[in-house]
Design a protein around this motif. Structure first.
Motif, PDB file in Angstrom:
ATOM      1  N   LYS A  73       0.841  -1.187   0.000  1.00 57.15           N
ATOM      2  CA  LYS A  73       0.000   0.000   0.000  1.00 57.15           C
ATOM      3  C   LYS A  73       0.882   1.245   0.000  1.00 57.15           C
ATOM      4  O   LYS A  73       1.993   1.238   0.550  1.00 57.15           O
ATOM      5  CB  LYS A  73      -0.941   0.017   1.200  1.00 57.15           C
ATOM      6  CG  LYS A  73      -0.265   0.025   2.559  1.00 57.15           C
ATOM      7  CD  LYS A  73      -1.257   0.293   3.686  1.00 57.15           C
ATOM      8  CE  LYS A  73      -2.280  -0.791   3.822  1.00 57.15           C
ATOM      9  NZ  LYS A  73      -3.154  -0.582   5.013  1.00 57.15           N
ATOM     10  N   LYS A  77      -1.286  17.313  -2.713  1.00 57.16           N
ATOM     11  CA  LYS A  77      -2.685  17.583  -3.059  1.00 57.16           C
ATOM     12  C   LYS A  77      -2.810  18.887  -3.853  1.00 57.16           C
ATOM     13  O   LYS A  77      -3.458  18.939  -4.904  1.00 57.16           O
ATOM     14  CB  LYS A  77      -3.527  17.657  -1.791  1.00 57.16           C
ATOM     15  CG  LYS A  77      -5.022  17.866  -2.013  1.00 57.16           C
ATOM     16  CD  LYS A  77      -5.768  17.782  -0.685  1.00 57.16           C
ATOM     17  CE  LYS A  77      -7.279  17.886  -0.886  1.00 57.16           C
ATOM     18  NZ  LYS A  77      -7.695  19.221  -1.318  1.00 57.16           N
ATOM     19  N   ARG A 121      -8.517  16.135 -13.710  1.00 57.68           N
ATOM     20  CA  ARG A 121      -7.879  14.823 -13.892  1.00 57.68           C
ATOM     21  C   ARG A 121      -7.009  14.449 -12.694  1.00 57.68           C
ATOM     22  O   ARG A 121      -6.398  13.379 -12.676  1.00 57.68           O
ATOM     23  CB  ARG A 121      -7.025  14.833 -15.155  1.00 57.68           C
ATOM     24  CG  ARG A 121      -7.797  15.181 -16.429  1.00 57.68           C
ATOM     25  CD  ARG A 121      -6.871  15.248 -17.623  1.00 57.68           C
ATOM     26  NE  ARG A 121      -6.241  13.970 -17.909  1.00 57.68           N
ATOM     27  CZ  ARG A 121      -5.227  13.804 -18.753  1.00 57.68           C
ATOM     28  NH1 ARG A 121      -4.704  14.861 -19.373  1.00 57.68           N
ATOM     29  NH2 ARG A 121      -4.713  12.612 -18.971  1.00 57.68           N
ATOM     30  N   SER A 166      -7.452  13.447  -9.504  1.00 56.37           N
ATOM     31  CA  SER A 166      -7.724  12.209  -8.760  1.00 56.37           C
ATOM     32  C   SER A 166      -7.338  10.978  -9.581  1.00 56.37           C
ATOM     33  O   SER A 166      -6.735  10.024  -9.055  1.00 56.37           O
ATOM     34  CB  SER A 166      -9.197  12.124  -8.371  1.00 56.37           C
ATOM     35  OG  SER A 166      -9.518  13.136  -7.460  1.00 56.37           O
ATOM     36  N   ARG A 167      -7.663  11.005 -10.871  1.00 53.68           N
ATOM     37  CA  ARG A 167      -7.373   9.847 -11.724  1.00 53.68           C
ATOM     38  C   ARG A 167      -5.867   9.649 -11.865  1.00 53.68           C
ATOM     39  O   ARG A 167      -5.367   8.515 -11.782  1.00 53.68           O
ATOM     40  CB  ARG A 167      -8.010  10.027 -13.097  1.00 53.68           C
ATOM     41  CG  ARG A 167      -7.819   8.802 -14.006  1.00 53.68           C
ATOM     42  CD  ARG A 167      -8.380   9.031 -15.392  1.00 53.68           C
ATOM     43  NE  ARG A 167      -7.680  10.068 -16.117  1.00 53.68           N
ATOM     44  CZ  ARG A 167      -6.486   9.914 -16.709  1.00 53.68           C
ATOM     45  NH1 ARG A 167      -5.857   8.750 -16.634  1.00 53.68           N
ATOM     46  NH2 ARG A 167      -5.931  10.903 -17.356  1.00 53.68           N
ATOM     47  N   LEU A 178      -3.520  10.676  -9.801  1.00 49.67           N
ATOM     48  CA  LEU A 178      -2.966  10.278  -8.510  1.00 49.67           C
ATOM     49  C   LEU A 178      -3.165   8.778  -8.276  1.00 49.67           C
ATOM     50  O   LEU A 178      -2.240   8.078  -7.840  1.00 49.67           O
ATOM     51  CB  LEU A 178      -3.623  11.071  -7.384  1.00 49.67           C
ATOM     52  CG  LEU A 178      -3.129  10.774  -5.960  1.00 49.67           C
ATOM     53  CD1 LEU A 178      -1.639  11.074  -5.832  1.00 49.67           C
ATOM     54  CD2 LEU A 178      -3.927  11.578  -4.932  1.00 49.67           C
ATOM     55  N   GLU A 179      -4.350   8.274  -8.579  1.00 48.29           N
ATOM     56  CA  GLU A 179      -4.607   6.833  -8.412  1.00 48.29           C
ATOM     57  C   GLU A 179      -3.756   6.014  -9.373  1.00 48.29           C
ATOM     58  O   GLU A 179      -3.308   4.914  -9.026  1.00 48.29           O
ATOM     59  CB  GLU A 179      -6.097   6.543  -8.621  1.00 48.29           C
ATOM     60  CG  GLU A 179      -6.988   7.051  -7.510  1.00 48.29           C
ATOM     61  CD  GLU A 179      -6.535   6.582  -6.143  1.00 48.29           C
ATOM     62  OE1 GLU A 179      -6.308   5.361  -5.976  1.00 48.29           O
ATOM     63  OE2 GLU A 179      -6.397   7.435  -5.237  1.00 48.29           O
ATOM     64  N   GLU A 180      -3.520   6.546 -10.569  1.00 51.53           N
ATOM     65  CA  GLU A 180      -2.664   5.847 -11.531  1.00 51.53           C
ATOM     66  C   GLU A 180      -1.227   5.778 -11.023  1.00 51.53           C
ATOM     67  O   GLU A 180      -0.554   4.752 -11.170  1.00 51.53           O
ATOM     68  CB  GLU A 180      -2.708   6.564 -12.879  1.00 51.53           C
ATOM     69  CG  GLU A 180      -1.964   5.827 -13.986  1.00 51.53           C
ATOM     70  CD  GLU A 180      -2.017   6.561 -15.320  1.00 51.53           C
ATOM     71  OE1 GLU A 180      -1.206   6.219 -16.206  1.00 51.53           O
ATOM     72  OE2 GLU A 180      -2.859   7.474 -15.476  1.00 51.53           O
ATOM     73  N   LYS A 194      -0.294   5.749  -7.846  1.00 50.91           N
ATOM     74  CA  LYS A 194      -0.269   4.755  -6.760  1.00 50.91           C
ATOM     75  C   LYS A 194      -0.302   3.333  -7.317  1.00 50.91           C
ATOM     76  O   LYS A 194       0.465   2.461  -6.867  1.00 50.91           O
ATOM     77  CB  LYS A 194      -1.466   4.967  -5.834  1.00 50.91           C
ATOM     78  CG  LYS A 194      -1.422   6.245  -5.013  1.00 50.91           C
ATOM     79  CD  LYS A 194      -2.680   6.355  -4.146  1.00 50.91           C
ATOM     80  CE  LYS A 194      -2.681   7.620  -3.323  1.00 50.91           C
ATOM     81  NZ  LYS A 194      -3.924   7.734  -2.506  1.00 50.91           N
ATOM     82  N   ALA A 195      -1.167   3.085  -8.283  1.00 55.45           N
ATOM     83  CA  ALA A 195      -1.286   1.740  -8.861  1.00 55.45           C
ATOM     84  C   ALA A 195       0.011   1.322  -9.548  1.00 55.45           C
ATOM     85  O   ALA A 195       0.432   0.157  -9.472  1.00 55.45           O
ATOM     86  CB  ALA A 195      -2.451   1.695  -9.844  1.00 55.45           C
ATOM     87  N   THR A 196       0.659   2.275 -10.208  1.00 51.10           N
ATOM     88  CA  THR A 196       1.938   1.987 -10.865  1.00 51.10           C
ATOM     89  C   THR A 196       2.990   1.597  -9.840  1.00 51.10           C
ATOM     90  O   THR A 196       3.733   0.618 -10.023  1.00 51.10           O
ATOM     91  CB  THR A 196       2.410   3.216 -11.657  1.00 51.10           C
ATOM     92  OG1 THR A 196       1.435   3.547 -12.661  1.00 51.10           O
ATOM     93  CG2 THR A 196       3.754   2.959 -12.326  1.00 51.10           C
TER      94      THR A 196
END
Length: 462
Positions: free
Chosen positions: A333, A361, A371, A373-374, A376-378, A380-382
């Motif tokens: 995480k 932030k 864009r 939030s999208r 930022l999540e990308e 983290k996922a990477t």
């Protein structure tokens, strides 16, 4: 079964080769009154007999001889779990480092407060956790004189060798000292302990692991090991900017950034001494002749990496330190993302070369708008995908990784560095203080997992 938190206590009234516990606790553990069991703390064990009592409180009472045989460092609240009829107390977590100073207020110099934060953050999980150096191990008796932070001060206790070791040897030079290597080898050979985050990442090995994986390849800049002058010239013509990095470097030390300008020649930036340096050369050969030896091993120990045009603030590049952990769930995480603004004229965004921390932030909202939030999540996922590939290839468990990542002006995500001993400067930013506490707590949580003490924990008297 699940580990529970219970009270431990010494009593001279307890039979020398027995332990006392309430009948309710015997039932939870699956023990019969009078049963002989194996009891373990760290890598110490003893055969003992269970005596069930009418006590209401969840308590395990040991005789002093049993406690001495197990090298029990102290009594109080701690975890207990049963595996294969073996009662284990702990887990015993050792933070392995070097640089001990004979000073009870500051035993590990500048890193004392770091280790203190790890221990304090994990207190609610009630592990037995200490800091030690190779010199503190008594191999003949299989014990450690470990340093504990308890009740607001540092104290030392003779302790069992650990169930789990979090390796925090401070640098590559120290890691390669014979006494450090010998200690780790003996711990692996003579004990059942798990060592996580052992050693530093090798930049080229990391590149190979990630480049060979189809999912992570797209995040890796073009990178060449020990490039020739011809290859460097080709990379500059293709990308206009190239970084030369020492394979086993860290903290941004020894990095050169070379840029090509059609009319003005070649520029080289680096951090020298206590300042950022910029030099201009008419040709690439004259630049390389100035900084690198002229022989067949000119770039031995270096890799060349494609320069990326990153998003900018105040006309200075910005990148991100993504700090990841595993916790008791055994899943990666992202704990915190620090945004680093390069110092004026700096090759890197490291704080020591003039970099500063910004609010992640605010930067995302300002640069990416709707864009944010999208993206930022990308990011983290990477980072999580990269962590999974690193773990598959690493020599031993990983529980913590720091990544230097960037987003270019077309919003593509890039990975620049991975660190198995990440610094914690990003947690100095006010928005990341709580993330810093959670990061420290994850050290104990992941250790509980490695030692098989986790899974729906609860207090025995709850």
């Amino acid at each position: 079964m699940n580990s529970i938190i219970c009270q431990t206590q010494l009593s001279h009234a307890t039979p020398a080769k027995a332990i006392l516990m309430p009948a309710s606790l015997c039932d939870q553990f699956g023990f019969q009154n009078g049963q002989s069991i194996k009891m373990e703390i760290g890598n110490k064990s003893v055969i003992t007999r269970v005596i069930a009592t009418r006590m209401m409180e969840a308590k395990i009472i040991l005789s002093p001889p049993i406690a001495r045989h197990l090298s029990l460092p102290y009594t109080g609240m701690m975890r207990a779990v049963v595996h294969n009829r073996t009662l284990k107390l702990g887990p015993v977590i050792g933070i392995l480092t070097t640089g001990f100073r004979a000073n009870t207020t500051n035993p590990f110099g500048g890193r004392t407060s770091l280790f203190q934060s790890f221990i304090r953050a994990g207190n609610t999980d009630k592990p037995i956790i200490y800091v030690f150096t190779p010199e503190m191990v008594d191999w003949q008796n299989r014990v450690v004189t470990g340093w504990y932070y308890r009740f607001g001060k540092w104290v030392k206790h003779v302790s069992p060798l650990p169930d789990v070791i979090y390796e925090r040897v401070p640098n590559r030079k120290t890691e390669n000292l014979s006494y450090v290597k010998n200690c780790i080898t003996r711990l692996k050979t003579l004990t059942k302990c798990q060592i996580f985050n052992q050693g530093f990442f090798d930049k080229w090995s990391v590149h190979e692991w990630l480049y060979q994986d189809k999912e992570t390849r797209k995040y890796i800049p073009e990178t060449v090991l020990s490039p020739s002058v011809y290859i460097l010239q080709q990379m500059l013509e293709k990308h206009d900017m190239v970084y030369l990095k020492p394979i086993r470097g860290s903290l941004g030390l020894g990095i050169f950034r070379i840029t090509q300008h059609p009319q003005k020649g070649y520029y080289c930036r680096f951090h020298g001494g206590d300042r950022n340096v910029l030099h201009r050369f008419a040709t690439l050969e004259s630049l390389l002749a100035h900084y690198f030896r002229k022989n067949g091993e000119r770039f031995k120990g270096y890799l060349a990496q494609q320069g990326i045009r990153l998003i900018r603030v105040q006309n200075r590049p910005v990148d991100f330190r993504v700090h990841l952990h595993k916790d008791s769930t055994d899943k990666w995480k992202v704990i915190g993302i620090g945004t680093k603004l390069a110092g004026i004229g700096s090759v890197t965004t490291h704080i020591r070369t003039g970099g500063t921390l910004l609010s992640t932030k605010q930067l995302f909202e300002k640069n990416f708008g709707r864009r944010a939030s999208r993206i930022l999540e990308e990011l983290k996922a990477t980072a999580i995908s990269i962590s999974e590939v690193l773990e598959e290839n690493a020599d031993g468990p990983l529980g913590e990784i720091g990544m230097d990542m960037g987003i270019d002006q077309d919003h593509h995500i890039w990975l620049f560095e991975c660190n198995a001993k990440p610094g914690r400067h990003i947690f100095d930013h006010p928005t990341l203080r709580e993330a810093g506490r959670q990061s420290a707590k994850c050290i104990t949580e992941y250790s509980l997992r490695l030692a098989e003490f986790v899974g729906g924990e609860k207090h025995a008297n709850s």
